[in-house]
Design a protein around this motif. Structure first.
Motif, PDB file in Angstrom:
ATOM      1  N   UNK A  52      51.099  45.905  29.638  1.00 11.60           N
ATOM      2  CA  UNK A  52      50.392  46.801  28.659  1.00 11.60           C
ATOM      3  C   UNK A  52      49.148  47.478  29.209  1.00 11.60           C
ATOM      4  N   UNK A  53      48.920  46.949  30.402  1.00 13.59           N
ATOM      5  CA  UNK A  53      47.210  47.019  30.814  1.00 13.59           C
ATOM      6  C   UNK A  53      46.881  48.379  30.926  1.00 13.59           C
ATOM      7  N   UNK A  54      47.397  48.701  31.550  1.00 14.98           N
ATOM      8  CA  UNK A  54      47.132  50.262  31.676  1.00 14.98           C
ATOM      9  C   UNK A  54      46.907  50.723  31.225  1.00 14.98           C
ATOM     10  N   UNK A  55      48.153  51.201  29.987  1.00 12.98           N
ATOM     11  CA  UNK A  55      47.989  52.127  28.895  1.00 12.98           C
ATOM     12  C   UNK A  55      46.206  51.430  28.294  1.00 12.98           C
ATOM     13  N   UNK A  56      46.348  50.600  27.809  1.00 13.70           N
ATOM     14  CA  UNK A  56      45.256  50.052  27.176  1.00 13.70           C
ATOM     15  C   UNK A  56      44.131  50.537  27.701  1.00 13.70           C
ATOM     16  N   UNK A  57      43.721  50.201  29.631  1.00 11.63           N
ATOM     17  CA  UNK A  57      42.674  50.502  29.767  1.00 11.63           C
ATOM     18  C   UNK A  57      42.209  51.652  29.742  1.00 11.63           C
ATOM     19  N   UNK A  58      43.173  52.397  30.014  1.00 14.67           N
ATOM     20  CA  UNK A  58      43.132  54.154  29.650  1.00 14.67           C
ATOM     21  C   UNK A  58      42.857  54.356  28.352  1.00 14.67           C
ATOM     22  N   UNK A  59      43.245  53.919  27.635  1.00 12.00           N
ATOM     23  CA  UNK A  59      42.748  54.268  26.079  1.00 12.00           C
ATOM     24  C   UNK A  59      41.233  54.023  25.185  1.00 12.00           C
ATOM     25  N   UNK A  60      41.271  52.910  25.666  1.00 13.16           N
ATOM     26  CA  UNK A  60      40.034  52.669  25.875  1.00 13.16           C
ATOM     27  C   UNK A  60      38.884  52.905  26.837  1.00 13.16           C
ATOM     28  N   UNK A  61      38.953  54.325  27.907  1.00 18.36           N
ATOM     29  CA  UNK A  61      38.118  54.756  28.554  1.00 18.36           C
ATOM     30  C   UNK A  61      38.093  56.140  28.257  1.00 18.36           C
ATOM     31  N   UNK A  62      39.487  56.590  27.681  1.00 20.96           N
ATOM     32  CA  UNK A  62      39.812  57.839  26.468  1.00 20.96           C
ATOM     33  C   UNK A  62      38.667  57.643  25.261  1.00 20.96           C
ATOM     34  N   UNK A  63      38.844  56.384  24.349  1.00 17.94           N
ATOM     35  CA  UNK A  63      38.015  56.940  23.708  1.00 17.94           C
ATOM     36  C   UNK A  63      36.413  56.139  24.323  1.00 17.94           C
ATOM     37  N   UNK A  64      35.814  55.925  25.087  1.00 15.36           N
ATOM     38  CA  UNK A  64      34.926  56.072  25.977  1.00 15.36           C
ATOM     39  C   UNK A  64      34.027  56.942  25.907  1.00 15.36           C
ATOM     40  N   UNK A 110      41.770  69.109  21.724  1.00 14.61           N
ATOM     41  CA  UNK A 110      40.734  69.552  20.383  1.00 14.61           C
ATOM     42  C   UNK A 110      40.363  70.456  21.004  1.00 14.61           C
ATOM     43  N   UNK A 111      39.320  71.233  20.289  1.00 13.39           N
ATOM     44  CA  UNK A 111      38.962  73.070  20.114  1.00 13.39           C
ATOM     45  C   UNK A 111      38.376  72.930  21.778  1.00 13.39           C
ATOM     46  N   UNK A 112      39.318  74.079  22.117  1.00 17.27           N
ATOM     47  CA  UNK A 112      39.283  74.690  23.164  1.00 17.27           C
ATOM     48  C   UNK A 112      40.210  74.201  24.586  1.00 17.27           C
ATOM     49  N   UNK A 113      40.829  73.453  23.961  1.00 19.54           N
ATOM     50  CA  UNK A 113      41.862  72.566  25.477  1.00 19.54           C
ATOM     51  C   UNK A 113      43.673  73.813  24.438  1.00 19.54           C
ATOM     52  N   UNK A 114      44.256  73.119  25.626  1.00 20.33           N
ATOM     53  CA  UNK A 114      46.000  73.789  24.995  1.00 20.33           C
ATOM     54  C   UNK A 114      46.751  72.385  25.273  1.00 20.33           C
ATOM     55  N   UNK A 115      47.617  72.158  24.051  1.00 13.89           N
ATOM     56  CA  UNK A 115      48.631  71.820  24.228  1.00 13.89           C
ATOM     57  C   UNK A 115      48.357  70.394  24.250  1.00 13.89           C
ATOM     58  N   UNK A 116      49.264  69.375  23.979  1.00  7.83           N
ATOM     59  CA  UNK A 116      48.504  67.783  23.772  1.00  7.83           C
ATOM     60  C   UNK A 116      49.399  66.815  24.858  1.00  7.83           C
ATOM     61  N   UNK A 117      48.046  66.143  24.823  1.00  5.05           N
ATOM     62  CA  UNK A 117      48.160  65.254  25.604  1.00  5.05           C
ATOM     63  C   UNK A 117      48.123  63.884  25.235  1.00  5.05           C
ATOM     64  N   UNK A 118      49.104  62.448  26.377  1.00  5.36           N
ATOM     65  CA  UNK A 118      49.274  61.341  26.264  1.00  5.36           C
ATOM     66  C   UNK A 118      47.597  60.582  26.070  1.00  5.36           C
ATOM     67  N   UNK A 119      48.264  59.341  25.767  1.00  2.00           N
ATOM     68  CA  UNK A 119      47.823  59.003  25.834  1.00  2.00           C
ATOM     69  C   UNK A 119      46.807  58.398  27.638  1.00  2.00           C
ATOM     70  N   UNK A 120      47.464  58.834  28.218  1.00  2.00           N
ATOM     71  CA  UNK A 120      47.519  58.241  29.427  1.00  2.00           C
ATOM     72  C   UNK A 120      46.927  59.713  30.354  1.00  2.00           C
ATOM     73  N   UNK A 121      46.126  60.146  29.859  1.00  3.12           N
ATOM     74  CA  UNK A 121      45.240  61.767  30.569  1.00  3.12           C
ATOM     75  C   UNK A 121      46.735  62.664  31.057  1.00  3.12           C
ATOM     76  N   UNK A 122      48.792  62.676  30.620  1.00  2.73           N
ATOM     77  CA  UNK A 122      49.561  63.945  31.108  1.00  2.73           C
ATOM     78  C   UNK A 122      49.440  64.814  30.233  1.00  2.73           C
TER      79      UNK A 122
END
Length: 185
Positions: free
Chosen positions: A131-143, A173-185
């Motif tokens: 799961x390292x790619x998803x873990x890295x994506x989550x970490x980048x999103x939190x950063x 978040x405010x101003x965004x539409x739709x939910x996105x997954x932790x991978x940014x999709x």
């Protein structure tokens, strides 16, 4: 800086050889305590003192969760010291918590080391590798979220646990539409 992975055996009396590469960084005085995911954390004395200051700043008198958090770490903490053969005694309460029987693995985590049962570490590490790619994506999103909020921390806890490995959906978040997954999709 504590880094790397080292395998050792724990003897029937609970004595464990501290890897030679960790001894200098841990110093003569170190602290062993319960860690997340049923491993043990090993802190050099200076790092433990800094962590304990954070624990002592929690509102443990009025907040049950803060009190439980402090109990978990401070209540199980024990001073570690080395014998002439470079071993330290792991108390039975900590051996039982971490399910340490014979084969263990030391993991360097920068400011602290972790001690894992070898079979449990191999399972955990295999999961991380898958799961390292998803873990890295989550970490980048939190950063990125942290930067947008002006540098305030949104970490899950003060011991800097790695991000969760499961997929989850985020609310827009405010101003965004739709939910996105932790991978940014």
């Amino acid at each position: 800086m504590l880094k790397g992975e080292y395998s050792h055996n724990i003897d029937p009396k609970g004595r464990l050889i501290i890897p030679a590469k960790f001894r200098d960084d841990l110093g003569e005085n170190f602290v062993i305590t319960k860690g997340m995911e049923n491993c043990l954390y090993v802190y050099p004395e200076t790092e433990w003192n800094a962590f304990e200051e954070k624990l002592n700043a929690l509102p443990t008198t009025t907040d049950k969760k803060a009190r439980a958090f402090a109990y978990f770490f401070q209540g199980s903490a024990t001073d570690g010291d080395l014998d002439k053969q470079g071993r330290t005694l792991i108390p039975s309460v900590l051996r039982n918590y971490a399910q340490l029987d014979k084969e263990v693995v030391f993991i360097g985590m920068g400011k602290r080391a972790e001690i894992w049962d070898k079979a449990r570490w191999e399972k955990k590490n295999a999961e991380v590798e898958l799961n390292i790619e998803d873990i890295a994506s989550d970490a980048e999103e939190k950063r990125c979220l942290k930067q947008r909020k002006g540098g305030t921390s949104i970490e899950r806890d003060p011991v800097n646990q790695p991000p969760a490995t499961r997929h989850h959906r985020h609310q827009p978040e405010a101003g965004q539409t739709g939910a996105k997954t932790s991978t940014g999709v």
